[in-house]
Design an enzyme around this catalytic site. Structure first.
Site, PDB file in Angstrom:
ATOM      1  N   CYS A 136       3.642   2.897   2.658  1.00 44.51           N
ATOM      2  CA  CYS A 136       4.915   2.192   2.697  1.00 44.51           C
ATOM      3  C   CYS A 136       5.487   2.230   1.285  1.00 44.51           C
ATOM      4  CB  CYS A 136       4.757   0.762   3.185  1.00 44.51           C
ATOM      5  SG  CYS A 136       4.008  -0.314   1.989  1.00 44.51           S
TER       6      CYS A 136
ATOM      7  N   ARG B 290      -1.448   0.814   0.490  1.00 42.60           N
ATOM      8  CA  ARG B 290      -1.780  -0.314   1.360  1.00 42.60           C
ATOM      9  C   ARG B 290      -2.732   0.036   2.506  1.00 42.60           C
ATOM     10  NH1 ARG B 290       3.558  -3.868   2.394  1.00 42.60           N
ATOM     11  NH2 ARG B 290       2.083  -5.536   2.717  1.00 42.60           N
TER      12      ARG B 290
ATOM     13  N   ILE C  85      -0.892  -7.012  -7.744  1.00 49.74           N
ATOM     14  CA  ILE C  85      -1.246  -6.902  -6.317  1.00 49.74           C
ATOM     15  C   ILE C  85      -0.958  -5.502  -5.763  1.00 49.74           C
ATOM     16  CG2 ILE C  85      -0.980  -7.925  -4.008  1.00 49.74           C
ATOM     17  CD1 ILE C  85      -2.000  -9.995  -5.967  1.00 49.74           C
TER      18      ILE C  85
ATOM     19  N   VAL D 193      -6.062  -0.343   5.179  1.00 46.81           N
ATOM     20  CA  VAL D 193      -6.611  -1.458   5.969  1.00 46.81           C
ATOM     21  C   VAL D 193      -8.139  -1.355   6.043  1.00 46.81           C
ATOM     22  CG1 VAL D 193      -4.575  -2.030   7.353  1.00 46.81           C
ATOM     23  CG2 VAL D 193      -6.100  -0.207   8.125  1.00 46.81           C
TER      24      VAL D 193
ATOM     25  N   ARG E 193      14.937  -7.480   7.983  1.00 45.65           N
ATOM     26  CA  ARG E 193      13.533  -7.663   8.346  1.00 45.65           C
ATOM     27  C   ARG E 193      13.022  -9.029   7.891  1.00 45.65           C
ATOM     28  NH1 ARG E 193       9.600  -3.511   6.174  1.00 45.65           N
ATOM     29  NH2 ARG E 193       8.325  -5.004   7.258  1.00 45.65           N
TER      30      ARG E 193
ATOM     31  N   LYS F  36       8.482 -15.768   7.867  1.00 46.14           N
ATOM     32  CA  LYS F  36       8.182 -14.502   8.551  1.00 46.14           C
ATOM     33  C   LYS F  36       6.685 -14.190   8.489  1.00 46.14           C
ATOM     34  CE  LYS F  36       8.737 -10.486   6.261  1.00 46.14           C
ATOM     35  NZ  LYS F  36       7.535  -9.631   6.280  1.00 46.14           N
ATOM     36  N   ASN F  37       6.106 -14.315   7.301  1.00 41.13           N
ATOM     37  CA  ASN F  37       4.709 -13.903   7.127  1.00 41.13           C
ATOM     38  C   ASN F  37       3.713 -14.849   7.790  1.00 41.13           C
ATOM     39  OD1 ASN F  37       5.569 -11.686   5.782  1.00 41.13           O
ATOM     40  ND2 ASN F  37       4.838 -12.315   3.749  1.00 41.13           N
TER      41      ASN F  37
ATOM     42  N   ASP G 259       5.655 -11.319  -3.838  1.00 41.83           N
ATOM     43  CA  ASP G 259       6.901 -11.264  -3.062  1.00 41.83           C
ATOM     44  C   ASP G 259       8.074 -11.952  -3.765  1.00 41.83           C
ATOM     45  OD1 ASP G 259       5.604  -9.837  -1.127  1.00 41.83           O
ATOM     46  OD2 ASP G 259       5.526 -11.440   0.362  1.00 41.83           O
TER      47      ASP G 259
ATOM     48  N   ARG H 120       3.858  -2.818   9.170  1.00 48.27           N
ATOM     49  CA  ARG H 120       2.412  -2.827   8.934  1.00 48.27           C
ATOM     50  C   ARG H 120       1.694  -3.988   9.595  1.00 48.27           C
ATOM     51  NH1 ARG H 120      -0.635  -0.916   5.210  1.00 48.27           N
ATOM     52  NH2 ARG H 120      -1.609  -2.937   4.973  1.00 48.27           N
TER      53      ARG H 120
ATOM     54  N   LEU I 247     -10.415  -2.812   4.390  1.00 52.28           N
ATOM     55  CA  LEU I 247     -11.171  -4.073   4.327  1.00 52.28           C
ATOM     56  C   LEU I 247     -11.197  -4.763   5.690  1.00 52.28           C
ATOM     57  CD1 LEU I 247      -9.868  -5.378   0.871  1.00 52.28           C
ATOM     58  CD2 LEU I 247     -11.962  -4.101   1.364  1.00 52.28           C
TER      59      LEU I 247
HETATM   60  C1  UD1 Z   1       0.797  -9.751   2.889  1.00 52.60           C
HETATM   61  C2  UD1 Z   1       2.276 -10.059   3.061  1.00 52.60           C
HETATM   62  C3  UD1 Z   1       3.093  -9.394   1.963  1.00 52.60           C
HETATM   63  C4  UD1 Z   1       2.543  -9.791   0.589  1.00 52.60           C
HETATM   64  C5  UD1 Z   1       1.052  -9.528   0.502  1.00 52.60           C
HETATM   65  C6  UD1 Z   1       0.431 -10.047  -0.794  1.00 52.60           C
HETATM   66  C7  UD1 Z   1       2.497 -10.317   5.452  1.00 52.60           C
HETATM   67  C8  UD1 Z   1       3.026  -9.776   6.743  1.00 52.60           C
HETATM   68  N1  UD1 Z   1       2.700  -9.586   4.361  1.00 52.60           N
HETATM   69  O1  UD1 Z   1       0.647  -8.335   3.027  1.00 52.60           O
HETATM   70  O2  UD1 Z   1       4.456  -9.813   2.099  1.00 52.60           O
HETATM   71  O3  UD1 Z   1       3.220  -9.055  -0.410  1.00 52.60           O
HETATM   72  O4  UD1 Z   1       0.366 -10.173   1.601  1.00 52.60           O
HETATM   73  O5  UD1 Z   1       0.656 -11.406  -0.931  1.00 52.60           O
HETATM   74  O6  UD1 Z   1       1.946 -11.386   5.411  1.00 52.60           O
HETATM   75  N2  UD1 Z   1      -5.829  -3.934   0.418  1.00 52.60           N
HETATM   76  C9  UD1 Z   1      -6.801  -2.959   0.493  1.00 52.60           C
HETATM   77  N3  UD1 Z   1      -7.470  -2.794   1.678  1.00 52.60           N
HETATM   78  C10 UD1 Z   1      -7.210  -3.565   2.776  1.00 52.60           C
HETATM   79  C11 UD1 Z   1      -6.221  -4.573   2.682  1.00 52.60           C
HETATM   80  C12 UD1 Z   1      -5.556  -4.740   1.482  1.00 52.60           C
HETATM   81  O7  UD1 Z   1      -7.068  -2.246  -0.469  1.00 52.60           O
HETATM   82  O8  UD1 Z   1      -7.849  -3.371   3.819  1.00 52.60           O
HETATM   83  C13 UD1 Z   1      -5.074  -4.118  -0.858  1.00 52.60           C
HETATM   84  C14 UD1 Z   1      -3.590  -3.792  -0.694  1.00 52.60           C
HETATM   85  O9  UD1 Z   1      -3.319  -2.413  -0.846  1.00 52.60           O
HETATM   86  C15 UD1 Z   1      -2.996  -4.630  -1.816  1.00 52.60           C
HETATM   87  C16 UD1 Z   1      -3.912  -5.869  -1.844  1.00 52.60           C
HETATM   88  O10 UD1 Z   1      -5.104  -5.490  -1.191  1.00 52.60           O
HETATM   89  O11 UD1 Z   1      -3.091  -3.951  -3.035  1.00 52.60           O
HETATM   90  C17 UD1 Z   1      -3.339  -7.097  -1.155  1.00 52.60           C
HETATM   91  O12 UD1 Z   1      -2.917  -6.760   0.139  1.00 52.60           O
HETATM   92  P1  UD1 Z   1      -2.879  -7.815   1.336  1.00 52.60           P
HETATM   93  O13 UD1 Z   1      -3.088  -9.186   0.787  1.00 52.60           O
HETATM   94  O14 UD1 Z   1      -3.781  -7.350   2.410  1.00 52.60           O
HETATM   95  O15 UD1 Z   1      -1.366  -7.674   1.807  1.00 52.60           O
HETATM   96  P2  UD1 Z   1      -0.787  -7.700   3.273  1.00 52.60           P
HETATM   97  O16 UD1 Z   1      -1.587  -8.615   4.128  1.00 52.60           O
HETATM   98  O17 UD1 Z   1      -0.573  -6.302   3.738  1.00 52.60           O
END
Ligand code: UD1
Length: 428
Positions: free
Chosen positions: A125, A130, A337, A132, A407, A22-23, A315, A101, A134
């Site tokens: 969520c 979480r 994480i 965005v 999902r 999925k991811n 995960d 997301r 970055l």
């Molecule tokens: C993806 C996966 C999710 C997995 C996660 C970590 C998908 C669709 N989802 O989620 O299943 O659990 O990676 O392996 O692929 N963060 C920030 N700012 C940002 C982006 C991230 O602070 O702009 C933080 C998040 O809150 C979190 C950490 O960075 O604490 C890691 O998040 P991230 O690796 O971005 O997770 P996703 O891509 O959302």
């Protein structure tokens, strides 16, 4: 709302075909936006999140035709032909983004190809805030002008994105994916340092290369992308789901019996396999996959910390906790994480698990005999941990809110009952 009813205690024996990840599939679907020519993706899992992304893409004007059912072994890997030639909108509305997301992954490609994008902010969520931020900061470094307006990210780059040297302050999977896609159509070279190395990121990079992108350092934490004027169409098959693989490996361990997991690869679950082996699970490579069983000495407690790839994946944290709950001795999990990823603990406790959470760590005192209960699913991986606990428990477990499972786990009940589990879906 549908529920799942499990009568626990049966060993699992047989073969399970692992679906496409999925991811990996979600960013790969968004990739079609980068080209005027069609992208053909195969081995797509049949899941609610995939339908949500397809819905979003068709709202943007992508023409999608489905060529379903061309299976590998027992799998019904779907094939989508995505033609983003006719795209006529660059807005990802709140209604779709709030459902998932990962919808934010259209931001990079839309901005790179069309010079503008309006994407709803995903909001919170169940597993934490979480943000965005970055993704946004890195796109700004590439010359994008970005404002937040009434819950939307309003981004524009009228003269196109420019190559940049981006150092992510923390590892972000989605951020790396968004920027990797954006950089393929930027003017000049982009370097992504401290990039995520997850196999899903590598899958995305390989697909982009098949579409004509130039990317060095694939699989490492430094990706170097030479921007191109255009990308062309391609055919690409989605990597096997390592989290589904790990989940069924834990199922074999906690239920007893022996499962053969096909259409997957041991190397995708290196860190999970190491942890499971140390906890008393036998995993051997077989033709086309792996075979898993609990060792004759039984399961034993082990300490684990979640980390970005190649570390132990967040995960798989909830599923591992079930194994720890029935293993001999104490274990400690540290979640690094996400800040709020122990929503499954109160539910597992209702089933007899002995778990105490202290900040980011959870102490699990093993050898609980789990018993069935009525429990509630809170997020995708938490839900599947309740399924695993139900399979290992004595008596009957009812799991509510199973839409979370839809999902991310393709035909979960079918796959498990074919191996001897007593699991039924109750329609409401
Ligand atoms: C993806 C996966 C999710 C997995 C996660 C970590 C998908 C669709 N989802 O989620 O299943 O659990 O990676 O392996 O692929 N963060 C920030 N700012 C940002 C982006 C991230 O602070 O702009 C933080 C998040 O809150 C979190 C950490 O960075 O604490 C890691 O998040 P991230 O690796 O971005 O997770 P996703 O891509 O959302």
């Amino acid at each position: 709302m549908d529920r799942i009813l499990i009568r626990g205690g049966n060993p699992l024996n047989g073969t399970i075909h692992i679906s496409g990840a999925k991811n990996a599939a979600l960013p790969l679907l968004a990739t079609c936006l980068l080209s005027e020519q069609p992208l053909v993706l195969s081995n797509l899992p049949h899941l609610a999140d995939i339908s949500t992304m397809a819905h979003l893409l068709s709202e943007l004007g992508v023409d999608i035709s489905m060529d379903g059912g061309a299976g590998n072994g027992g799998n019904i890997g779907r094939v989508f032909r995505l033609d983003a030639g006719p795209v006529n909108s660059t807005t990802a509305p709140y209604d779709l983004v709030r459902k998932m997301r990962a919808s934010v992954l259209v931001l990079g490609p839309l901005l790179a190809r069309f010079g503008k994008a309006r994407v709803s902010l995903p909001g919170g969520c169940a597993i934490g805030t979480r943000p965005v931020d970055l993704h946004i900061k890195a796109l700004q470094q590439m010359g994008a002008e970005i404002e937040l307006d009434e819950g939307y990210i309003e981004a524009s780059a009228p003269d196109g994105l420019k190559g940049a040297h981006i150092v992510f302050p923390m590892v972000t999977v989605g951020g790396t994916e968004n920027l990797l896609m954006a950089a393929t159509l930027a003017d000049g070279e982009t370097v992504l340092a401290n990039a995520a190395r997850e196999p899903e990121v590598t899958d995305l990079a390989n697909c982009l290369v098949a579409m004509g992108a130039e990317i060095d350092g694939i699989g490492t934490d430094t990706l170097r992308i030479q921007g191109m004027k255009t990308l062309h169409g391609a055919e690409y098959s989605v990597v096997p789901d390592r989290i589904e693989t790990g989940t069924y490996a834990v199922a074999a361990a906690v239920c007893g019996g022996e499962l053969t997991l096909l259409d997957t690869r041991l190397e995708l679950i290196d860190s999970v396999a190491e942890v499971l082996r140390n906890a008393g699970v036998e995993i051997v490579e077989v033709d086309g996959g792996i075979r898993v069983r609990r060792s004759d000495d039984g399961l034993k407690g082990i300490d684990v910390m979640t980390e970005p790839y190649p570390g132990f994946p967040t995960d798989m944290q909830a599923q591992l906790m079930v194994l720890m709950a029935v293993a001999e001795g104490a274990s400690m999990i540290t979640e690094t994480i996400f800040e709020n990823r122990y929503m499954h603990v109160p539910e597992l406790s209702r089933m007899g698990a002995n778990v105490n959470v202290h900040g980011a760590s959870a102490i699990v005192r093993g050898r609980s005999s789990l018993h069935g209960a009525e429990v509630m699913a809170t997020d995708l991986r938490a839900s599947v941990s309740l399924v695993l606990a139900g399979l290992a428990a004595d008596g009957e477990t009812t799991i509510n809110r199973v839409y979370h499972l839809d999902r991310g786990y393709e035909r979960l009940g079918e796959k498990l009952s074919a191996c001897g589990a007593d699991i039924k879906r109750l329609k409401d």
